[in-house]
Design an enzyme around this catalytic site. Sequence first.
Site, PDB file in Angstrom:
ATOM      1  N   HIS A   1       0.844  -1.199   0.000  1.00  0.00           N
ATOM      2  CA  HIS A   1       0.000   0.000   0.000  1.00  0.00           C
ATOM      3  C   HIS A   1       0.877   1.246   0.000  1.00  0.00           C
ATOM      4  O   HIS A   1       1.967   1.254   0.575  1.00  0.00           O
ATOM      5  CB  HIS A   1      -0.926  -0.010   1.217  1.00  0.00           C
ATOM      6  CG  HIS A   1      -2.008   1.017   1.169  1.00  0.00           C
ATOM      7  ND1 HIS A   1      -1.790   2.336   1.522  1.00  0.00           N
ATOM      8  CD2 HIS A   1      -3.311   0.938   0.783  1.00  0.00           C
ATOM      9  CE1 HIS A   1      -2.915   3.015   1.372  1.00  0.00           C
ATOM     10  NE2 HIS A   1      -3.859   2.193   0.929  1.00  0.00           N
TER      11      HIS A   1
ATOM     12  N   GLU B   1      -3.795   2.393  -7.224  1.00  0.00           N
ATOM     13  CA  GLU B   1      -4.218   3.426  -6.285  1.00  0.00           C
ATOM     14  C   GLU B   1      -3.334   4.661  -6.443  1.00  0.00           C
ATOM     15  O   GLU B   1      -2.273   4.732  -5.833  1.00  0.00           O
ATOM     16  CB  GLU B   1      -4.176   2.902  -4.853  1.00  0.00           C
ATOM     17  CG  GLU B   1      -2.949   2.059  -4.505  1.00  0.00           C
ATOM     18  CD  GLU B   1      -2.650   2.049  -3.031  1.00  0.00           C
ATOM     19  OE1 GLU B   1      -3.575   2.123  -2.232  1.00  0.00           O
ATOM     20  OE2 GLU B   1      -1.454   1.996  -2.686  1.00  0.00           O
TER      21      GLU B   1
END
Length: 252
Positions: free
Chosen positions: A95, A167
Amino acid sequence: MRIPLIAGNWKMNKTITDARAFMQTVSERVPDPAEVETAIAAPAILLASMLAENPGQRLRVAAENCYYEDSGAYTGETSPQALADMGIPYVICGHSERRSYFNETNDVINRKVHAVYRNQMTPILCCDETMGRLEAGEKIHWVVSQVTGALKGITEVQARQLVIAYEPSWAIGSGQSASAAQAEEGCYLIRQTIADLYGDPVANEMRVLYGGSVNPDNIAEIMAKPNIDGVLAGGASLDAETYLKLVNYQQA
């Protein structure tokens, strides 16, 4: 056929009491997993309580992170072996917040991906670009390098199970979502990269998600794009009713 995956990432939010209440509200109101798969990634300290409040297992309970060793003198880390023993199916790797706040490199993320596979779980591999690289026109190089770096040594059989989340870091938590066209461009590029690495059959089978300020108002337009197979939502996954609107986007 790629089954859509609507996943939430709680990050460092919620108490055990909060998590139990969420699961009691949501777990039996999500769609049939054969039609739309649903998942919530939560801090490790919450996972056991969430699993206990998930009788039908329609909602997958996932981990936000793990270490790349199964056990040892690694104070404060989360063992992938322990996660697998709990029955956790998915682990988020790479992430953007792990990369930026904890200085995780592609090599570290690659080791985590291997650890997740070694323990018979599935990685949700995140890749991103910064606004600076976007404005400089370098996003293609950046996204591709994160995917290829994280997948070194990963076999074709393993890659078929992989989930990748695109993302853009400038959209995460900002309220500023990429347009559906921008999201599709990034997801298409990722799929083409997988095709270059493993061939078209693997690329066509693998699911690619979009993450970055997804909400009930924009999810249907995002999900209509051919290379987007789901979303990894942050803030919109914290509220039970809002998350239910996300997972039931086809009925809106």
